[in-house]
Enzyme design. Structure first.
Site, short mmCIF file in Angstrom:
data_model
loop_
_atom_site.label_atom_id
_atom_site.label_comp_id
_atom_site.label_asym_id
_atom_site.label_seq_id
_atom_site.Cartn_x
_atom_site.Cartn_y
_atom_site.Cartn_z
N CYS A 136 0.34 -2.60 -3.97
CA CYS A 136 0.99 -3.30 -5.08
C CYS A 136 2.51 -3.29 -4.92
O CYS A 136 3.16 -4.32 -4.89
CB CYS A 136 0.56 -2.64 -6.39
SG CYS A 136 1.68 -2.93 -7.75
N GLU A 210 -6.40 -6.17 -3.86
CA GLU A 210 -5.29 -7.12 -4.06
C GLU A 210 -5.71 -8.54 -3.62
O GLU A 210 -5.39 -9.52 -4.27
CB GLU A 210 -4.04 -6.70 -3.29
CG GLU A 210 -3.20 -5.61 -3.92
CD GLU A 210 -2.33 -6.08 -5.11
OE1 GLU A 210 -2.42 -7.26 -5.54
OE2 GLU A 210 -1.58 -5.25 -5.61
C1 VIB Z 1 -2.01 -7.55 -8.96
C2 VIB Z 1 -0.59 -7.16 -8.83
N1 VIB Z 1 -0.22 -6.42 -7.77
C3 VIB Z 1 1.06 -6.05 -7.64
C4 VIB Z 1 2.00 -6.40 -8.57
C5 VIB Z 1 3.43 -6.02 -8.42
N2 VIB Z 1 3.81 -4.94 -9.28
C6 VIB Z 1 3.21 -4.60 -10.40
S1 VIB Z 1 3.94 -3.24 -11.12
C7 VIB Z 1 5.03 -3.10 -9.90
C8 VIB Z 1 6.05 -2.03 -9.86
C9 VIB Z 1 6.50 -1.63 -11.18
O1 VIB Z 1 7.55 -0.76 -11.20
C10 VIB Z 1 4.84 -4.10 -8.98
C11 VIB Z 1 5.64 -4.29 -7.79
C12 VIB Z 1 1.58 -7.18 -9.66
N3 VIB Z 1 2.44 -7.57 -10.61
N4 VIB Z 1 0.28 -7.55 -9.77
#
Ligand code: VIB
Length: 222
Positions: A136, A210
């Site tokens: 993520c 993902e």
């Molecule tokens: C399915 C999915 N995967 C990754 C993210 C990206 N993301 C979510 S929270 C975060 C860090 C918070 O500090 C990041 C980079 C997303 N939005 N949705």
């Protein structure tokens, strides 16, 4: 011994590339993504972020040092005070009201991914949890960089998804990603080959989840 983060991506190269270069990502880049698909993704991402915040709370609980506790606290604070607020504003721009977000049913892909991360954190240690979170955090930064380098990517007002790309290529976001990579590299340097193989499996599952999340957006799956 002496592993680092790029050994994780190298060990799951096919899945990692399928995630970074997914059709959903390509269509965000060239601006052709179906707007209904993006709206579905945004709605489910709101639920995803809430569970992601819970994962940082779990990281706090699993911390053995004050530095790790502070890092988890900062991650939780960033999601609650910044990311979720931005997300709600962004959803409003896309015609999704906050009251609708609160009433959303959770899609199976959201459920599978978020609960996998939480379960990995519960049964494992702080490193397992961070590795489950890495696709993520690190993945979205890499996606922004990859899109920037692609000739088909359209930037500016001609692409309705330009703000989304800009968010993940911002200095703030790239700095957060760099700090996470540093933390992971320091921990991975000390693990045995057997432990590394366990972590590869965690990373592979999270990366596949993902991919499923992107696909859920494209298919508007529930
Ligand atoms: C399915 C999915 N995967 C990754 C993210 C990206 N993301 C979510 S929270 C975060 C860090 C918070 O500090 C990041 C980079 C997303 N939005 N949705």
């Amino acid at each position: 011994m002496g592993y680092c983060f790029s050994d994780l991506t190298a060990a799951c190269q096919d899945d990692w590339r399928a995630y970074i270069e997914h059709d959903f990502v390509r269509a965000l880049g060239d601006g052709t993504l179906d707007q209904g698909a993006f709206r579905h993704y945004l709605q489910q991402d709101y639920l995803f972020l809430i569970h992601f915040a819970r994962a940082y709370a779990l990281a706090a609980y699993k911390s053995r040092t004050l530095a790790d506790l502070r890092q988890a606290h900062e991650g939780l604070r960033a999601i609650l005070d910044v990311e979720l607020g931005l997300h709600v504003d962004y959803c409003r721009d896309w015609g999704i009201a906050e009251t609708d977000l609160a009433a959303l049913p959770e899609a199976r892909a959201t459920l599978a991914y978020t609960r996998y991360v939480l379960d990995t954190g519960h049964r494992g240690d702080l490193l397992d949890l961070h590795v489950a979170l890495a696709p993520c955090l690190v993945g979205y930064g890499e996606i922004a960089g990859w899109l920037k380098a692609q000739p088909f990517t359209v930037r500016g007002g001609a692409n309705p998804y330009d703000a989304w790309i800009a968010m993940y290529e911002s200095d703030d976001f790239q700095a957060a990603m760099g700090a996470e990579l540093e933390w992971l590299d320091a921990r991975l340097a000390e693990v045995t080959p057997r432990r590394f193989n366990e972590l590869v499996e965690v990373f592979r599952y999270a990366t596949r989840l993902e991919i499923d999340f992107w696909q859920m957006g494209l298919d508007r799956a529930d």
